[in-house]
Motif scaffolding. Structure first.
Motif, PDB file in Angstrom:
ATOM      1  N   PHE A 184       0.828  -1.208   0.000  1.00 19.02           N
ATOM      2  CA  PHE A 184       0.000   0.000   0.000  1.00 19.02           C
ATOM      3  C   PHE A 184       0.867   1.264   0.000  1.00 19.02           C
ATOM      4  O   PHE A 184       0.567   2.244  -0.687  1.00 19.02           O
ATOM      5  CB  PHE A 184      -0.913   0.028   1.232  1.00 19.02           C
ATOM      6  CG  PHE A 184      -1.921  -1.079   1.279  1.00 19.02           C
ATOM      7  CD1 PHE A 184      -2.364  -1.701   0.121  1.00 19.02           C
ATOM      8  CD2 PHE A 184      -2.438  -1.516   2.496  1.00 19.02           C
ATOM      9  CE1 PHE A 184      -3.298  -2.732   0.165  1.00 19.02           C
ATOM     10  CE2 PHE A 184      -3.367  -2.540   2.555  1.00 19.02           C
ATOM     11  CZ  PHE A 184      -3.794  -3.153   1.390  1.00 19.02           C
ATOM     12  N   MET A 185       1.946   1.243   0.793  1.00 19.83           N
ATOM     13  CA  MET A 185       2.746   2.442   1.020  1.00 19.83           C
ATOM     14  C   MET A 185       3.862   2.654   0.000  1.00 19.83           C
ATOM     15  O   MET A 185       4.495   3.714   0.008  1.00 19.83           O
ATOM     16  CB  MET A 185       3.358   2.389   2.421  1.00 19.83           C
ATOM     17  CG  MET A 185       2.368   2.463   3.560  1.00 19.83           C
ATOM     18  SD  MET A 185       1.508   4.064   3.635  1.00 19.83           S
ATOM     19  CE  MET A 185       2.872   5.154   4.093  1.00 19.83           C
ATOM     20  N   VAL A 188       3.930   5.875  -1.860  1.00 18.18           N
ATOM     21  CA  VAL A 188       3.869   7.027  -0.949  1.00 18.18           C
ATOM     22  C   VAL A 188       5.150   7.141  -0.133  1.00 18.18           C
ATOM     23  O   VAL A 188       5.688   8.235   0.068  1.00 18.18           O
ATOM     24  CB  VAL A 188       2.660   6.913   0.003  1.00 18.18           C
ATOM     25  CG1 VAL A 188       2.544   8.158   0.875  1.00 18.18           C
ATOM     26  CG2 VAL A 188       1.377   6.668  -0.776  1.00 18.18           C
ATOM     27  N   VAL A 246      -1.715  12.578   3.422  1.00 21.12           N
ATOM     28  CA  VAL A 246      -0.346  12.220   3.801  1.00 21.12           C
ATOM     29  C   VAL A 246      -0.171  12.305   5.313  1.00 21.12           C
ATOM     30  O   VAL A 246       0.466  11.440   5.928  1.00 21.12           O
ATOM     31  CB  VAL A 246       0.677  13.118   3.076  1.00 21.12           C
ATOM     32  CG1 VAL A 246       2.081  12.904   3.633  1.00 21.12           C
ATOM     33  CG2 VAL A 246       0.668  12.830   1.578  1.00 21.12           C
ATOM     34  N   LEU A 249      -1.639   9.226   6.927  1.00 20.79           N
ATOM     35  CA  LEU A 249      -0.778   8.057   6.746  1.00 20.79           C
ATOM     36  C   LEU A 249       0.454   8.138   7.639  1.00 20.79           C
ATOM     37  O   LEU A 249       0.862   7.147   8.257  1.00 20.79           O
ATOM     38  CB  LEU A 249      -0.365   7.937   5.276  1.00 20.79           C
ATOM     39  CG  LEU A 249      -1.481   7.531   4.307  1.00 20.79           C
ATOM     40  CD1 LEU A 249      -1.020   7.700   2.867  1.00 20.79           C
ATOM     41  CD2 LEU A 249      -1.922   6.089   4.563  1.00 20.79           C
ATOM     42  N   ARG A 271      -5.456   1.434   2.968  1.00 24.11           N
ATOM     43  CA  ARG A 271      -5.625   1.193   1.526  1.00 24.11           C
ATOM     44  C   ARG A 271      -6.456   2.306   0.884  1.00 24.11           C
ATOM     45  O   ARG A 271      -6.120   2.793  -0.203  1.00 24.11           O
ATOM     46  CB  ARG A 271      -6.298  -0.161   1.295  1.00 24.11           C
ATOM     47  CG  ARG A 271      -6.439  -0.516  -0.171  1.00 24.11           C
ATOM     48  CD  ARG A 271      -6.931  -1.925  -0.356  1.00 24.11           C
ATOM     49  NE  ARG A 271      -6.910  -2.311  -1.758  1.00 24.11           N
ATOM     50  CZ  ARG A 271      -7.167  -3.535  -2.195  1.00 24.11           C
ATOM     51  NH1 ARG A 271      -7.472  -4.493  -1.340  1.00 24.11           N
ATOM     52  NH2 ARG A 271      -7.135  -3.803  -3.482  1.00 24.11           N
ATOM     53  N   THR A 274      -4.236   5.550   0.583  1.00 24.53           N
ATOM     54  CA  THR A 274      -3.226   5.521  -0.483  1.00 24.53           C
ATOM     55  C   THR A 274      -3.877   5.554  -1.858  1.00 24.53           C
ATOM     56  O   THR A 274      -3.367   6.192  -2.779  1.00 24.53           O
ATOM     57  CB  THR A 274      -2.330   4.280  -0.348  1.00 24.53           C
ATOM     58  OG1 THR A 274      -3.132   3.087  -0.324  1.00 24.53           O
ATOM     59  CG2 THR A 274      -1.500   4.338   0.923  1.00 24.53           C
ATOM     60  N   THR A 275      -5.027   4.900  -1.996  1.00 23.89           N
ATOM     61  CA  THR A 275      -5.759   4.939  -3.266  1.00 23.89           C
ATOM     62  C   THR A 275      -6.251   6.353  -3.552  1.00 23.89           C
ATOM     63  O   THR A 275      -6.152   6.847  -4.684  1.00 23.89           O
ATOM     64  CB  THR A 275      -6.954   3.963  -3.229  1.00 23.89           C
ATOM     65  OG1 THR A 275      -6.478   2.636  -3.033  1.00 23.89           O
ATOM     66  CG2 THR A 275      -7.748   4.031  -4.532  1.00 23.89           C
ATOM     67  N   LEU A 277      -4.955   9.140  -2.491  1.00 27.00           N
ATOM     68  CA  LEU A 277      -3.814   9.986  -2.830  1.00 27.00           C
ATOM     69  C   LEU A 277      -3.447   9.826  -4.300  1.00 27.00           C
ATOM     70  O   LEU A 277      -3.134  10.801  -4.990  1.00 27.00           O
ATOM     71  CB  LEU A 277      -2.623   9.622  -1.943  1.00 27.00           C
ATOM     72  CG  LEU A 277      -1.402  10.541  -2.026  1.00 27.00           C
ATOM     73  CD1 LEU A 277      -1.766  11.965  -1.621  1.00 27.00           C
ATOM     74  CD2 LEU A 277      -0.277  10.011  -1.150  1.00 27.00           C
ATOM     75  N   SER A 278      -3.501   8.603  -4.782  1.00 29.99           N
ATOM     76  CA  SER A 278      -3.222   8.342  -6.194  1.00 29.99           C
ATOM     77  C   SER A 278      -4.228   9.051  -7.101  1.00 29.99           C
ATOM     78  O   SER A 278      -3.861   9.640  -8.126  1.00 29.99           O
ATOM     79  CB  SER A 278      -3.242   6.828  -6.440  1.00 29.99           C
ATOM     80  OG  SER A 278      -2.926   6.529  -7.777  1.00 29.99           O
TER      81      SER A 278
END
Length: 367
Positions: A184-185, A188, A246, A249, A271, A274-275, A277-278
């Motif tokens: 996941f990370m 990032v 961020v 996280l 999850r 991070t998704t 952020l994408s």
């Protein structure tokens, strides 16, 4: 092909993911799934700037002339069937490595894949260090032995077994939780990393873009200035959302022992973050690289570049932001009727090969 006049997506999935096509009219168009779970592409209306055209994915080559590279990319995305930013990035790098977008794109794709391999190794080691730190064990012996060496791997297994006992977990379960977190990370990274991961670097570059575009718009007296200001404002709103994700996280990783112990509960939250952020940063790499390239050109070319960027600007969906950016963009468009340069002769359907080459160069820098 159908037209949506008032297109204001509520979610990232409805907005779609940007595709790095090299065909100018298709550059940074977005792909999503329709109500039947079939892929479709959203193409900004080039005639007056309002709304989008919606074209079934399989019918795209029939509607627009496409470069050979773009036909391959379209097929890779079709076969993959996913349309998240990560799915599209995987297909884009795979297509770029074939050389159909030029040697610079090949080099950039290879460099991006090497960076991912390095980040994968780095994040795994860093998370192991965090595990050992959380239970009071020293990790320097592993580093001295060498991460990939046989001795280093033996030490890692030994220390992780001790850590699992301290956390009241089975060693295999601890390894599974760390491996999932690392997956996941990976794009990032963690705050303490000596080499920021891809999405943190992209967020840093977006901050520089915002500052550069703000400065340019402030010093510009043409009718393009308000458009540049709007681009900078969208970047700022996006950055605010990025910072929040961020920070969430980083706070989770800072409380690492709690994160591991409550992984069953924390997993979907990490999850999802991070998704998200994408999705937040999707499409900005091309915008940033395009503006950096425009900085070397004349004032008139910079003004035209701002119009081009406005056309593909990653507006935040309505559910993500209090301000309705789509509505603001329509108002700005109505107040500034300047004609934006068309990428292709609509009537003849002939590609502007100079623009194709420019987009290929920008694509390489944005990889």
């Amino acid at each position: 092909m159908r037209s949506l006049i008032n297109f204001a997506p509520s979610t990232f999935e409805e907005r779609g993911a940007a595709v790095a096509f090299t065909t100018p009219v298709l550059a940074q168009t977005r792909v999503r799934k329709d109500d039947r779970e079939l892929l479709e592409v959203l193409i900004p209306n080039l005639s007056d700037g309002h709304g989008v055209y919606v074209v079934p994915w399989k019918g795209l080559p029939l509607a627009f002339p496409m470069t050979v590279h773009d036909r391959m990319l379209q097929d890779l995305i079709r076969r993959g069937d996913g349309c998240s930013p990560d799915d599209i990035r995987k297909a884009v790098l795979q297509a770029a490595r074939c050389g159909l977008a030029g040697p610079l794109a090949v080099e950039a794709a290879e460099a991006a894949l090497r960076d991912e391999d390095e980040q994968r190794l780095l994040i795994n080691y860093q998370l192991i260090v965090e595990v050992l730190k959380a239970v009071g064990l020293e990790s320097s012996d592993i580093l001295r032995a060498g991460l990939g060496s046989e001795k280093g791997e033996q030490l890692t297994r030994s220390y992780m077994t001790k850590a699992a006992q301290s956390l009241a977990l089975e060693p295999t379960e601890l390894y599974t939780r760390v491996a999932e977190l690392a997956t996941f990370m990976e794009p990032v990274g963690i705050a303490s990393s000596p080499k920021p991961a891809r999405l943190r670097r992209l967020a840093r570059d977006l901050l520089q873009f915002r500052d550069s575009m703000t400065e340019w718009s402030t010093g510009n007296v043409s009718e393009t200035a308000p458009i540049g200001t709007f681009c900078a404002e969208v970047a700022e709103h996006t950055l605010n959302q990025v910072r929040n994700v961020v920070n969430q996280l980083d706070q989770s990783v800072a409380a690492f022992e709690l994160l591991l112990r409550q992984w069953e509960v924390k997993r979907p939250l990490v999850r999802r973050a991070t998704t998200r952020l994408s999705w937040l940063l999707d499409g900005w790499d091309f915008i940033i690289a395009s503006w950096a390239e425009a900085q070397t050109r004349s004032k008139h070319e910079q003004e035209m570049a701002v119009h081009e960027l406005f056309r593909v600007l990653p507006l935040l969906p309505k559910d993500e932001e209090k301000s309705d950016h789509a509505l603001l963009a329509d108002g700005l468009l109505a107040a500034n009727r300047r004609t934006v340069r068309a990428y292709v002769d609509w009537r003849s359907g002939q590609l502007d090969m100079d623009l194709v080459m420019r987009i290929e160069a920008i694509k390489a820098k944005a990889a």
